[in-house]
Design a protein around this motif. Structure first.
Motif, PDB file in Angstrom:
ATOM      1  N   PRO A 156       0.859 -16.251   4.078  1.00 51.60           N
ATOM      2  CA  PRO A 156       0.703 -14.792   4.067  1.00 51.60           C
ATOM      3  C   PRO A 156       2.050 -14.085   4.212  1.00 51.60           C
ATOM      4  CG  PRO A 156      -0.860 -15.836   5.576  1.00 51.60           C
ATOM      5  CD  PRO A 156       0.128 -16.884   5.190  1.00 51.60           C
ATOM      6  N   LEU A 157       2.031 -12.773   3.983  1.00 53.44           N
ATOM      7  CA  LEU A 157       3.226 -11.945   4.094  1.00 53.44           C
ATOM      8  C   LEU A 157       3.160 -11.074   5.346  1.00 53.44           C
ATOM      9  CD1 LEU A 157       3.545 -10.824   0.382  1.00 53.44           C
ATOM     10  CD2 LEU A 157       5.252 -12.128   1.621  1.00 53.44           C
ATOM     11  N   SER A 158       4.320 -10.648   5.812  1.00 44.18           N
ATOM     12  CA  SER A 158       4.394  -9.760   6.975  1.00 44.18           C
ATOM     13  C   SER A 158       4.225  -8.305   6.533  1.00 44.18           C
ATOM     14  CB  SER A 158       5.743  -9.931   7.668  1.00 44.18           C
ATOM     15  OG  SER A 158       6.789  -9.468   6.813  1.00 44.18           O
ATOM     16  N   ASN A 159       4.085  -7.412   7.531  1.00 46.66           N
ATOM     17  CA  ASN A 159       3.994  -5.983   7.236  1.00 46.66           C
ATOM     18  C   ASN A 159       5.177  -5.509   6.400  1.00 46.66           C
ATOM     19  OD1 ASN A 159       1.712  -5.918   8.839  1.00 46.66           O
ATOM     20  ND2 ASN A 159       2.737  -5.049  10.622  1.00 46.66           N
ATOM     21  N   ALA A 160       6.389  -5.824   6.875  1.00 45.88           N
ATOM     22  CA  ALA A 160       7.590  -5.317   6.217  1.00 45.88           C
ATOM     23  C   ALA A 160       7.753  -5.912   4.823  1.00 45.88           C
ATOM     24  CB  ALA A 160       8.816  -5.614   7.079  1.00 45.88           C
ATOM     25  N   ASP A 161       7.433  -7.200   4.657  1.00 49.86           N
ATOM     26  CA  ASP A 161       7.555  -7.816   3.333  1.00 49.86           C
ATOM     27  C   ASP A 161       6.609  -7.146   2.344  1.00 49.86           C
ATOM     28  OD1 ASP A 161       9.403  -9.478   4.420  1.00 49.86           O
ATOM     29  OD2 ASP A 161       8.175 -11.294   4.365  1.00 49.86           O
ATOM     30  N   PHE A 162       5.374  -6.870   2.785  1.00 48.66           N
ATOM     31  CA  PHE A 162       4.412  -6.192   1.911  1.00 48.66           C
ATOM     32  C   PHE A 162       4.917  -4.810   1.513  1.00 48.66           C
ATOM     33  CE2 PHE A 162       0.937  -2.960   2.274  1.00 48.66           C
ATOM     34  CZ  PHE A 162       0.486  -3.079   0.967  1.00 48.66           C
ATOM     35  N   LEU A 163       5.398  -4.044   2.489  1.00 48.29           N
ATOM     36  CA  LEU A 163       5.859  -2.694   2.190  1.00 48.29           C
ATOM     37  C   LEU A 163       7.127  -2.707   1.333  1.00 48.29           C
ATOM     38  CD1 LEU A 163       5.170  -0.999   5.632  1.00 48.29           C
ATOM     39  CD2 LEU A 163       3.886  -0.731   3.495  1.00 48.29           C
ATOM     40  N   ASP A 164       7.987  -3.726   1.507  1.00 51.36           N
ATOM     41  CA  ASP A 164       9.159  -3.849   0.632  1.00 51.36           C
ATOM     42  C   ASP A 164       8.737  -4.056  -0.822  1.00 51.36           C
ATOM     43  OD1 ASP A 164      11.240  -3.423   2.393  1.00 51.36           O
ATOM     44  OD2 ASP A 164      11.402  -5.531   2.972  1.00 51.36           O
ATOM     45  N   LEU A 165       7.754  -4.902  -1.030  1.00 50.34           N
ATOM     46  CA  LEU A 165       7.265  -5.102  -2.392  1.00 50.34           C
ATOM     47  C   LEU A 165       6.694  -3.804  -2.958  1.00 50.34           C
ATOM     48  CD1 LEU A 165       5.406  -8.551  -2.220  1.00 50.34           C
ATOM     49  CD2 LEU A 165       7.500  -8.037  -3.459  1.00 50.34           C
ATOM     50  N   ARG A 166       5.908  -3.126  -2.157  1.00 48.97           N
ATOM     51  CA  ARG A 166       5.237  -1.920  -2.649  1.00 48.97           C
ATOM     52  C   ARG A 166       6.238  -0.817  -2.994  1.00 48.97           C
ATOM     53  NH1 ARG A 166       0.375   1.496   0.332  1.00 48.97           N
ATOM     54  NH2 ARG A 166      -0.423   2.431  -1.610  1.00 48.97           N
ATOM     55  N   ARG A 167       7.323  -0.743  -2.225  1.00 45.84           N
ATOM     56  CA  ARG A 167       8.281   0.341  -2.438  1.00 45.84           C
ATOM     57  C   ARG A 167       9.344   0.003  -3.487  1.00 45.84           C
ATOM     58  NH1 ARG A 167       9.417   1.426   4.032  1.00 45.84           N
ATOM     59  NH2 ARG A 167       7.366   2.322   4.540  1.00 45.84           N
ATOM     60  N   ASN A 168       9.699  -1.273  -3.607  1.00 49.99           N
ATOM     61  CA  ASN A 168      10.885  -1.625  -4.383  1.00 49.99           C
ATOM     62  C   ASN A 168      10.604  -2.400  -5.669  1.00 49.99           C
ATOM     63  OD1 ASN A 168      12.475  -0.506  -2.285  1.00 49.99           O
ATOM     64  ND2 ASN A 168      12.365  -2.434  -1.146  1.00 49.99           N
ATOM     65  N   ALA A 169       9.334  -2.657  -5.980  1.00 46.58           N
ATOM     66  CA  ALA A 169       9.021  -3.383  -7.213  1.00 46.58           C
ATOM     67  C   ALA A 169       8.267  -2.499  -8.200  1.00 46.58           C
ATOM     68  CB  ALA A 169       8.191  -4.635  -6.886  1.00 46.58           C
ATOM     69  N   THR A 170       8.540  -1.206  -8.151  1.00 42.12           N
ATOM     70  CA  THR A 170       7.788  -0.265  -8.981  1.00 42.12           C
ATOM     71  C   THR A 170       8.145  -0.364 -10.462  1.00 42.12           C
ATOM     72  OG1 THR A 170       9.452   1.418  -8.452  1.00 42.12           O
ATOM     73  CG2 THR A 170       7.437   1.374  -7.102  1.00 42.12           C
ATOM     74  N   ASP A 171       9.270  -1.004 -10.792  1.00 43.91           N
ATOM     75  CA  ASP A 171       9.624  -1.154 -12.208  1.00 43.91           C
ATOM     76  C   ASP A 171       8.579  -1.972 -12.959  1.00 43.91           C
ATOM     77  OD1 ASP A 171      11.860   0.286 -11.768  1.00 43.91           O
ATOM     78  OD2 ASP A 171      13.270  -1.405 -11.807  1.00 43.91           O
ATOM     79  N   ALA A 172       7.967  -2.935 -12.273  1.00 49.26           N
ATOM     80  CA  ALA A 172       7.023  -3.827 -12.943  1.00 49.26           C
ATOM     81  C   ALA A 172       5.591  -3.647 -12.467  1.00 49.26           C
ATOM     82  CB  ALA A 172       7.445  -5.290 -12.728  1.00 49.26           C
ATOM     83  N   PHE A 173       5.392  -2.926 -11.360  1.00 48.20           N
ATOM     84  CA  PHE A 173       4.060  -2.851 -10.769  1.00 48.20           C
ATOM     85  C   PHE A 173       3.616  -1.402 -10.581  1.00 48.20           C
ATOM     86  CE2 PHE A 173       5.468  -7.042  -9.609  1.00 48.20           C
ATOM     87  CZ  PHE A 173       4.315  -7.816  -9.674  1.00 48.20           C
ATOM     88  N   GLU A 174       2.325  -1.187 -10.818  1.00 52.24           N
ATOM     89  CA  GLU A 174       1.728   0.099 -10.491  1.00 52.24           C
ATOM     90  C   GLU A 174       1.529   0.228  -8.983  1.00 52.24           C
ATOM     91  OE1 GLU A 174      -1.884   0.465 -12.660  1.00 52.24           O
ATOM     92  OE2 GLU A 174      -0.893   0.863 -14.581  1.00 52.24           O
ATOM     93  N   ASP A 175       1.147  -0.891  -8.349  1.00 52.42           N
ATOM     94  CA  ASP A 175       0.924  -0.841  -6.903  1.00 52.42           C
ATOM     95  C   ASP A 175       0.693  -2.242  -6.368  1.00 52.42           C
ATOM     96  OD1 ASP A 175       0.740   0.276  -4.415  1.00 52.42           O
ATOM     97  OD2 ASP A 175      -0.979   1.561  -4.866  1.00 52.42           O
ATOM     98  N   PHE A 176       0.760  -2.378  -5.063  1.00 51.91           N
ATOM     99  CA  PHE A 176       0.376  -3.584  -4.336  1.00 51.91           C
ATOM    100  C   PHE A 176      -0.664  -3.189  -3.290  1.00 51.91           C
ATOM    101  CE2 PHE A 176       4.454  -5.023  -5.939  1.00 51.91           C
ATOM    102  CZ  PHE A 176       4.249  -6.383  -6.181  1.00 51.91           C
ATOM    103  N   ALA A 177      -1.575  -4.118  -2.990  1.00 52.51           N
ATOM    104  CA  ALA A 177      -2.556  -3.914  -1.925  1.00 52.51           C
ATOM    105  C   ALA A 177      -2.591  -5.158  -1.052  1.00 52.51           C
ATOM    106  CB  ALA A 177      -3.943  -3.615  -2.494  1.00 52.51           C
ATOM    107  N   ALA A 178      -2.914  -4.971   0.217  1.00 50.56           N
ATOM    108  CA  ALA A 178      -2.932  -6.076   1.176  1.00 50.56           C
ATOM    109  C   ALA A 178      -4.322  -6.237   1.762  1.00 50.56           C
ATOM    110  CB  ALA A 178      -1.919  -5.826   2.293  1.00 50.56           C
TER     111      ALA A 178
END
Length: 833
Positions: free
Chosen positions: A76-98
């Motif tokens: 699994p991922l941590s809180n901060a790792d999840f939020l880093d993905l959600r905030r910084n991978a917007t070039d390829a993703f519409e969104d992330f959910a946990a």
């Protein structure tokens, strides 16, 4: 053209009515092939091919957290790792959910504890996945706003008190809403009854029926949570090592997985740069399409079974092709006469193909009935937990596959006989005399078809033999504990608010259960072997202090004193935990033999120290006091990771909620007494998963047993069809050579020589097929590698045993026509010819 086709089909029906035995045999053979292939395809369609029940599911990917240097996958991922993905991978993703799930208890309508499955999700989860809301509303972004961080100044006594805790909002599954509240929407906007123990979540909505979480079994995620809570996820960078979230991403429409992986790797590189543990562990966030990830565990078995039914269908087609070749040979004189009278070659081909279509059509109809029955049996006997198995059905896609398989079968078994029969040597056929003269044509082709049947059948036999060897190997695997006379169950519910209260609770449960007459010993742990829920921790020797890449992963088990004695796990060195060790202030460890060997080689591990991290931010030293045998914690097929054991007291008591009761006899007979004592000692606790430990072991073998059953049935059908096909060819040979056999016997040939003649012909065909089958099996069975335990795909013993078994079937198939030939009277044979 339709009139011509109708006329040809009616002609085919009329001719088949005059040959009921041929028609019955051919239709039954094709029905077996179509039925088996359709049933297995219905599984492949539901599990592998059908889109996931989420909005635009082809763009969903799982963010799998791998620790490459510690051989940990899909963490699994941590809180901060999840939020880093959600905030910084917007070039390829519409969104992330946990999402994260678990089990607990809530009071039922009468106040007694009820087992409830929980899920915590980011507030955008249902919007991203396409989960519909039946009543109330969906989560809003404000429902997941993190709690405000208030910096308290201990020197300022006049500082204002911290703000009240923000409420938690929940959505109920439709099924739980109906079961618990009778479909009464008055629960909306009200707190969920939790029976104390903290603020109750406010119910804001009800999901539409049927929403499920689809993850592989090893992820230990609940498939159908009853209560979904909106999580308030803070960006707590100092807690990156506390992991809990399974993260799903939705790629943008024009994004490939490769591009998305590159974007995520940029984010992961940043995480490794600011998080030393992620860097030393080799953290790599791997994207896996959700459609593929969900079925990772069952894909090899389904593909192997799909290959097996394709082989079975080919064997069935080869059998019917041989029957039609014999039938065409018997009709050569009729076809030659029609050709001499001006019938066109295409007209004869059409009529022969029409017969094949009628046979295939009837076979498809009966095959669908057989497939429907088979699907019901598959659902009844399938082991629990197989992903997407509940969606298996005879839907339009499966029906279309069955029709296509029927048409393909008609071409396979009808084309060659039709083309051959439509080009007779008119003069040769008309000059020929004798009742069996027409059978002489096509002998080489019929023999070739038999060789192909035998080769395909042998591949199936080898596959079933390898699965049988795997099942035997699993039967011999020592799980690391004695499951006989052992009752296991889980207690779900609060054990107390303070360490002392929890310790008293654990002692009370232990003492009451141990006092039951016939109970030999009692202990608790979490997790319990083969029950799931494993959590790896890092450990290392002194060099890991200066080089953190030396840390490795091991599975943690929290146990009470007496655990190893109750489970009868062998103590190899040192001692086990005592009551005095069951406290938070003693860093005492027991390790399994695999970790002791990896850490210290042939040296004794007793008294040595290793670094480990369980309850602290950084690793601390622990002293090894004992070495025990390795337990199969996750599965019997693989040993799993090394194991470290700590006492329940080390975690401040109450964590170990799986209980094991060693009994003097059948553990099921003690279940009622155990339940009675638990209701008196802990009425607020929910008793779950109570069963003999042997049931856990059987569940671990269930998947292999299921695959063995299916491929074994297919192999038995294939062997029967191949035997019938060989019998048919040899029976035709005997009919064809009746005059020759009569002459041989008239000149003094003994019946034994006639037996050798016919059996020898069958053995030559079979040995040629077995040789081809060995080569094919050596290549194709490599696809089964992931399904095998304790045996290689090219295991010589299995191949040899299958050769002997198949030759026994061949000898039986050869003996019947050979005995008939040896029993011919010379005068009768010559007179009949």
């Amino acid at each position: 053209m339709s009139r011509t086709l109708s006329r040809d089909l009616l002609y085919g029906v009329r001719t088949l009515r005059h040959s009921p035995l041929f028609t019955l045999t051919a239709v039954t053979t094709i029905a077996l092939g179509i039925g088996a292939s359709t049933a297995i395809f219905s599984v492949a369609n539901a599990v592998l091919l059908r889109p996931l029940p989420y909005r635009d599911s082809g763009r969903l990917v799982l963010a799998c957290n791998d620790m490459i240097r510690r051989n940990v996958k899909d963490f699994p991922l941590s809180n901060a790792d999840f939020l880093d993905l959600r905030r910084n991978a917007t070039d390829a993703f519409e969104d992330f959910a946990a999402v994260n799930t678990g089990r607990g208890s809530l009071p039922g309508p009468d106040g007694t504890p009820e087992r409830v499955r929980f899920a915590a999700v980011s507030p955008n989860f249902f919007r991203m996945m396409g989960g519909a809301i039946a009543f109330g509303r969906d989560f809003q972004d404000a429902d997941g706003m993190p709690e405000p961080v208030v910096q308290q100044d201990p020197d300022n006594l006049a500082a204002p008190p911290p703000p009240p805790q923000l409420p938690t909002y929940s959505i109920l599954s439709f099924e739980y809403f109906q079961r618990r509240f009778g479909g009464n929407t008055s629960i909306l906007g009200r707190p969920l009854p939790v029976g104390g123990g903290g603020p109750a979540p406010i119910v804001v909505g009800v999901l539409a029926p049927g929403f499920e979480l689809l993850f592989p079994t090893e992820a230990a995620m609940e498939r159908s949570p009853d209560v979904w809570a909106s999580a308030r996820i803070p960006y707590d960078t100092h807690n990156r090592n506390n992991v809990q979230w399974r993260v799903i991403g939705r790629m943008r429409p024009d994004t490939t997985v490769e591009h998305a992986q590159a974007v995520v790797e940029d984010v992961t590189r940043h995480i490794r740069r600011i998080n030393p543990i992620a860097n030393t562990a080799g953290q790599f966030i791997r994207l896996d399409p959700m459609q593929r990830h969900v079925v990772t565990e069952v894909r090899p078995a389904i593909l192997a079974l799909m290959g097996a039914v394709v082989f079975l269908l080919l064997i069935a087609c080869a059998n019917v092709a041989n029957l039609m070749l014999v039938r065409a040979s018997l009709r050569e004189r009729d076809l030659a006469v029609r050709t001499a009278l001006g019938a066109g070659q295409w007209a004869l081909v059409r009529q022969m193909l029409a017969e094949a279509l009628v046979v295939a059509g009837l076979g498809t109809l009966f095959g669908l009935v057989l497939a429907w029955f088979s699907v019901q049996q598959l659902l009844a006997f399938a082991p629990p937990g197989l992903p997407r198995f509940t969606g298996i059905s005879m839907d339009p896609v499966v029906l279309a596959f069955s029709v296509c398989a029927g048409l393909a079968s008609a071409l396979l078994f009808g084309a060659v006989p039709a083309l051959r029969a439509a080009r007779p040597d008119v003069m040769t056929v008309l000059r020929a005399s004798g009742r069996t003269a027409n059978l002489s044509g096509g002998a080489v082709l019929r023999s070739g078809v038999v060789v192909l049947e035998v080769a395909l059948c042998f591949v199936l036999l080898v596959g079933s033999g390898l699965m049988f060897r795997t099942f035997l190997a699993l039967q011999q695997v020592n799980p690391g504990f004695d499951p006989q006379n052992l009752l296991v169950f889980q207690l779900v519910g609060p054990a107390g608010q303070t360490p002392d209260a929890r310790a008293a609770f654990m002692r009370s449960i232990h003492d009451r259960l141990a006092a039951i007459p016939g109970v030999r010993s009692v202990a608790a742990s979490v997790p319990f072997p083969l029950a799931g829920g494993l959590s790896p921790i890092r450990w290392g020797k002194s060099e890991a202090l200066t080089d953190p890449t030396k840390f490795q992963a091991a599975d943690l088990q929290i146990v009470t004193p007496g655990y190893f004695e109750t489970l009868r796990t062998p103590l190899l060195e040192g001692r086990t935990f005592r009551d005095a060790d069951d406290t938070p202030d003693r860093n005492l460890l027991i390790v399994d033999q695999a970790l002791a060997r990896k850490a210290f080689g042939k040296e004794s591990a007793i008294g040595k120290q290793i670094l480990f991290r369980v309850r602290t931010q950084e690793a601390q030293w622990g002293e090894i006091i004992g070495v025990v045998a390795h337990q199969h914690a996750a599965a019997l097929a693989t040993p799993g990771r090394e194991q470290i054991y700590v006492t329940d007291g080390y975690l401040f008591h109450g964590a170990a909620n799986w209980w094991a009761v060693r009994t003097a006899g059948n553990p099921a007979a003690y279940a009622t007494l155990v339940r009675s004592e638990l209701r008196q000692a802990a009425p607020q606790q929910l008793i779950a998963e109570m069963e003999p430990a042997e049931a856990l072991v059987e569940k671990a073998r269930a998947g292999t047993r299921f695959s063995l059953l299916l491929i074994g049935i297919l192999a038995c059908i294939a062997v029967s069809l191949a035997g019938v096909g060989l019998y048919g060819v040899l029976a035709t040979v005997v009919r064809q050579r009746t005059a020759e056999i009569g002459v041989r016997m008239a000149l003094g040939a003994a019946p034994a020589s006639i037996l050798r003649l016919v059996v020898g012909h069958g053995l030559r065909l079979s040995l040629a097929g077995i040789g081809a089958g060995i080569l094919a099996a050596a290549s194709l069975t490599r696809m089964m590698t992931a399904m095998l335990v304790g045996v290689r795909p090219t295991d010589p013993l299995t191949y040899g045993a299958m050769v002997v078994l198949f030759l026994a079937v061949v000898l039986l198939a050869c003996w019947l026509p050979a005995a008939r030939a040896a029993a011919l009277a010379p005068a009768s044979a010559l007179r009949d010819e």
